[in-house]
Write a protein that holds these residues in place. Structure first.
Motif, PDB file in Angstrom:
ATOM      1  N   ALA A 611       4.010   3.139  29.900  1.00  0.00           N
ATOM      2  CA  ALA A 611       5.166   2.596  29.711  1.00  0.00           C
ATOM      3  C   ALA A 611       6.286   2.962  30.183  1.00  0.00           C
ATOM      4  N   LEU A 612       6.321   4.323  30.593  1.00  0.00           N
ATOM      5  CA  LEU A 612       7.467   5.036  31.019  1.00  0.00           C
ATOM      6  C   LEU A 612       7.575   4.784  32.564  1.00  0.00           C
ATOM      7  N   ARG A 613       6.432   4.416  33.194  1.00  0.00           N
ATOM      8  CA  ARG A 613       6.460   4.174  34.735  1.00  0.00           C
ATOM      9  C   ARG A 613       7.371   2.931  34.947  1.00  0.00           C
ATOM     10  N   TYR A 614       7.527   1.986  34.019  1.00  0.00           N
ATOM     11  CA  TYR A 614       8.428   0.698  33.976  1.00  0.00           C
ATOM     12  C   TYR A 614       9.619   0.863  33.433  1.00  0.00           C
ATOM     13  N   ALA A 615       9.957   1.791  32.756  1.00  0.00           N
ATOM     14  CA  ALA A 615      11.153   1.937  31.816  1.00  0.00           C
ATOM     15  C   ALA A 615      12.531   1.975  32.359  1.00  0.00           C
ATOM     16  N   TYR A 616      12.481   2.471  34.006  1.00  0.00           N
ATOM     17  CA  TYR A 616      13.400   2.646  34.793  1.00  0.00           C
ATOM     18  C   TYR A 616      13.896   1.077  35.163  1.00  0.00           C
ATOM     19  N   THR A 617      13.105   0.172  35.400  1.00  0.00           N
ATOM     20  CA  THR A 617      13.227  -1.029  36.323  1.00  0.00           C
ATOM     21  C   THR A 617      13.503  -2.094  35.125  1.00  0.00           C
ATOM     22  N   ARG A 618      13.094  -1.748  33.855  1.00  0.00           N
ATOM     23  CA  ARG A 618      13.236  -2.746  32.767  1.00  0.00           C
ATOM     24  C   ARG A 618      14.566  -2.287  31.751  1.00  0.00           C
TER      25      ARG A 618
END
Length: 864
Positions: A611-618
């Motif tokens: 989940a952390l890998r997508y936290a930036y873009t979301r």
């Protein structure tokens, strides 16, 4: 008187005519014989040439066919198997001129050919089913002898000769047909026509032929020209299962020299009778001499042929070969064996082992001889031999076979010894590469798998426990990234040496790769495993000096127990790994046992990592800001930027949970850069809005601090944002600074030269050396909140806090306490001389809007 004289003259004329007639007749007869002698001499000369070259050709053919015996010996030694057939044949082919191919045909089917290139068509050929080879194949098998076929058309194209040696292997005291060794011979390479075509400057024509066994017609093997020979001289000689004939004749016609005849006509009349007689005697003598010479040449050639065959056979095999009688006396040996004793064959024959080596080794040789003689079959053993001739020493595989006479009585023993030193060395290297780690020499993953399978089987049968310890160094990647992999490898080797001394002989310490180790502890319970884990952690954290770098490293250990935590290797390792990860989450430098909660925790860690890998873009990440207050005047002097993560399904996730995950998964660099850039941008906006400038404290992880491009990254962000460097403060934990003090000093000096302020976070929880602390380019020590929490009730915490404040003042550093939540804590810090504080007593970490209101209220209060 005249009539008497006339009669005398007539008589003398008659006598003269008679004498002349007699002399002429005798001389003519004598000349005829001399001409015949000359013709016979030419034939004898050609016959000698035919004998010599037939012998030479037969010797060449025998030498080429002897290659089959060398291959047969290898097959016998390997119990019907030749490993690396093509490489072996490549080594021996140069020793057999004329041989263009070697092949083996188990049960008559060609399975291996060397060289393979150009001979692929021969593979799979069934000799018992091929029309032009079936007869000789059956003959060789049924007779048990070497046979020669050809010339014939080869399966791989072209004409050649094929030698077949049937192989019979002894199994259960019974010989059984194994197959054939095939030797393919190029006739043109074997036969040297140039030597036959010139004899005493005379041109000769030749034919080498045989009677075809099927058609009974003459079959030309090789010839100089395609036309019949005039009155050829023929010489027949035996080859395996056939007879070859060599025919020679002058290229034009036989010479008939008339000079001698004319010379004799001019000889004296009175010597005619004597010359005729002498000529006849000479002729007879020469005839007898030529016959005798021919017989001598033939007898000598046969003896030389037998000797040559034996020499070729012995020289073709590089192994040691010898023959003894039943008493141990040597009967013959080859050149390779001479090296062993450092003596010639003539010096060895007739003597015993005791004449050349010490009694202990001679007794060993004799004992093996007696074992083979009594067993009445081949006996194999390995022994180490030392060669007297050149000092060579190596391991040899020796085969000793009893030798029988015609009535099955043992009359001696044949020995063959092969050098297997290289093979044994290669086997040891392969085993070491397969089962041991090349860097540390510890068992590798493959060896651990075998050992665990064994230990699980034993533990299951005996109803015993054993423990698995998964050990991983903390922040080892920082050492590789900053000091290089060479230093990291030395560190792994040195720590491995320490650990090996701490485990029992029955334990196994293995390296799985990188900085990951597994310790297998058979027969140990949870208490025993915990005791070993403590010893390992204590040994690892001891400082190491490697190439002028003083390094301190710690490790985290996960423990799984059989059978409680798993019944197979995969489950145990997986759960020990999960426990190790929890140990890292709980502060590192400790150990944890696997529990069901850990399994749940591992699943959550995997989910958070993804989940952390997508936290930036979301847009799930944000930064909160906690005010920092000066205790000298109560003013707002700075903020600490703290990252927060609010997941739409899992809700707010604590930094204490997701930051270690970011470090382990390699996302911390991207996360740290994101915090640094957004925090500076926000602070620059506030300054532009009219907020008073204040220090911005940003935490640095160990990976960030040791990254080689840290200074360059900070410069880039400062320039992009336009943020004043004098307001930037970077916080790093005490453990990061002390892990490699010399490297830390270099990095701090670089940042200090750029005007960036540094502080030590969580001070008091590590093992800072006072001498290094004085050299650190820091201006602030932050007292860890764990000491502030009980500072009003715990005397030890009070003493520690006072000591840190005093230490900071003595070094000219600012002291700041975090986690201040009560007035009592604040009063104690004021009384102790602390410079700055932060905590919930003043404000919790605030989002952007709340922090802006906090500052506006603060500014309103200041203006009143």
């Amino acid at each position: 008187m005249k009539e008497s004289l006339s009669l005398n003259v007539k008589f003398s004329n008659y006598i003269f005519i008679a004498i002349f007639f007699i002399m002429f007749t005798l001389f003519s007869f004598f000349a005829f014989y001399l001409q015949k002698i000359q013709f016979n001499e030419q034939k004898a000369e050609v016959l000698n040439a035919a004998t010599y070259f037939s012998y030479d050709l037969k010797t060449r053919l025998e030498r080429a066919l002897s290659a089959s015996y060398a291959i047969a010996a290898l097959i016998s030694q390997g119990d019907g198997v030749i490993r690396n057939f093509e490489s072996v044949t490549e080594d021996i082919l140069p020793f057999y001129p004329g041989v263009i191919e070697l092949a083996i045909a188990p049960l008559g089917i060609i399975q291996q050919v060397a060289p393979l290139k150009g001979n692929e068509k021969a593979l799979g050929l069934n000799l018992f089913e091929t029309a032009n080879q079936k007869k000789e194949a059956l003959l060789a098998r049924d007779s048990g002898k070497l046979t020669l076929a050809g010339p014939l058309v080869l399966a791989q194209e072209g004409m050649g000769l094929i030698g077949r040696l049937p192989i019979f292997l002894n199994k259960d005291n019974k010989e059984s047909f194994w197959g054939f060794v095939l030797v393919v011979i190029d006739i043109a390479q074997l036969f040297e026509p140039a030597k036959l075509q010139h004899l005493n400057n005379k041109e000769l024509a030749f034919e080498l032929w045989r009677i075809h066994p099927d058609t009974k017609e003459k079959q030309i093997i090789i010839q100089s020209e395609h036309k019949p020979l005039a009155h050829p001289i023929e010489y027949a000689f035996d080859v395996p299962n056939a007879v070859w004939t060599l025919s020679l004749a002058p290229n034009t016609v036989w010479e008939k020299d008339q000079a001698i005849f004319l010379l004799r006509m001019m000889s004296a009349f009175f010597a005619a009778m004597l010359l005729a007689y002498l000529a006849k005697v000479v002729f007879e003598l020469k005839k007898a001499k030529l016959l005798l010479e021919s017989q001598v040449i033939q007898t000598t050639g046969e003896k030389l042929l037998v000797k040559k065959q034996l020499e070729v056979l012995l020289d073709a095999i590089p192994d040691l070969i010898w023959l003894k009688d039943t008493e141990g006396k040597y009967l013959f040996c080859n050149r390779a064996f001479e090296r062993l004793f450092g003596a010639q064959e003539s010096e060895i024959i007739g003597k015993y082992d005791y004449d050349f080596v010490d009694f202990k080794l001679a007794d060993f040789f004799r004992a093996n001889d007696l074992i083979a003689l009594s067993a009445r079959h081949a006996v194999t053993n390995e022994e180490e031999l030392h060669f007297k001739e050149d000092g060579y020493q190596g391991f040899f595989e020796t085969i000793k076979v009893p030798v029988y006479d015609s009535v099955d009585n043992v009359i001696g023993i044949l020995g063959i010894a092969r050098d297997i030193s290289v093979r044994k060395a290669n086997e040891e290297k392969i085993e070491k590469l397969e089962y041991f780690d090349a860097l540390t020499g510890l068992a590798n993953r493959a060896m651990l798998n075998l050992r665990m399978i064994h230990d699980i089987s034993i533990a299951s049968r005996k109803k015993e426990q054993f423990a698995i310890l998964m050990l991983d160094f903390d922040h080892f990647k920082n050492i590789n990234d900053t000091l290089g992999h060479a230093i990291g490898d030395i560190l792994l080797v040195e720590v491995s040496k320490r650990l090996k001394h701490l485990v029992r002989e029955e334990d196994m310490l293995s390296r799985q790769g990188g900085d990951e180790f597994i310790v297998l502890l058979p027969g140990l319970s949870a208490d025993g495993a915990a005791h070993v884990a403590k010893k390992l952690l204590q040994a690892i954290e001891q400082p190491l000096l490697i190439k002028e770098h003083e390094l301190t490293i710690t490790a985290s250990i996960g423990i799984a127990l059989y059978p409680d935590d798993g019944m197979n290797m995969e489950e145990l390792i997986k759960r020990a790994d999960a426990a190790m990860y929890l140990a890292k989450q709980n502060g590192r430098n400790n150990y944890r046992f696997f529990t069901a909660e850990i399994q749940q925790h591992s699943s959550r860690v995997l989910m958070l990592e993804n989940a952390l890998r997508y936290a930036y873009t979301r847009g799930e990440l944000s930064i909160h800001y906690q005010p920092q207050i000066s205790l000298h005047d109560g003013k707002l002097i700075g903020v600490e930027a703290l990252i927060r993560w609010n997941h739409p399904e899992m809700g707010a996730i604590s930094p204490n949970e997701f930051i270690p995950i970011a470090e382990e998964s390699g996302q911390i660099l991207l996360l740290g850069e994101w915090v640094m850039r957004h925090a500076m941008q926000r602070m620059k906006q506030w300054i532009d809005m009219g907020f008073p400038p204040m220090k911005l404290a940003i935490n640095l992880s160990a990976v960030q601090f040791h990254h080689e491009h840290l200074a360059q990254l900070i410069d880039t962000i400062l320039e992009e944002v336009g943020f004043p460097v004098e307001y930037l403060e970077l916080e790093l934990t005490e453990s990061v600074a002390t892990q490699n003090p010399k490297r830390a000093i270099e990095i701090m000096n670089t940042l200090h030269e750029k005007g960036i302020r540094l502080s030590i976070d969580d001070f008091g929880t590590g093992y800072s050396s006072f001498s290094y602390l004085k050299r650190f380019k820091v201006y602030k020590l932050k007292i860890d909140k764990s000491f502030i929490e009980d500072v009003t009730t715990d005397m030890d915490d009070r003493a520690i806090v006072k000591t840190i404040i005093t230490l900071a003042k003595s070094l000219g550093l600012v002291s700041i306490a975090e986690g201040v939540e009560t007035k009592e804590q604040l009063d104690f810090l004021l009384a102790s001389g602390c410079d700055e504080v932060q905590g919930y007593y003043f404000s919790k970490p605030l989002n952007v809007e709340d922090f802006e209101r906090y500052v506006e209220n603060y500014l309103t209060y200041e203006q009143q």
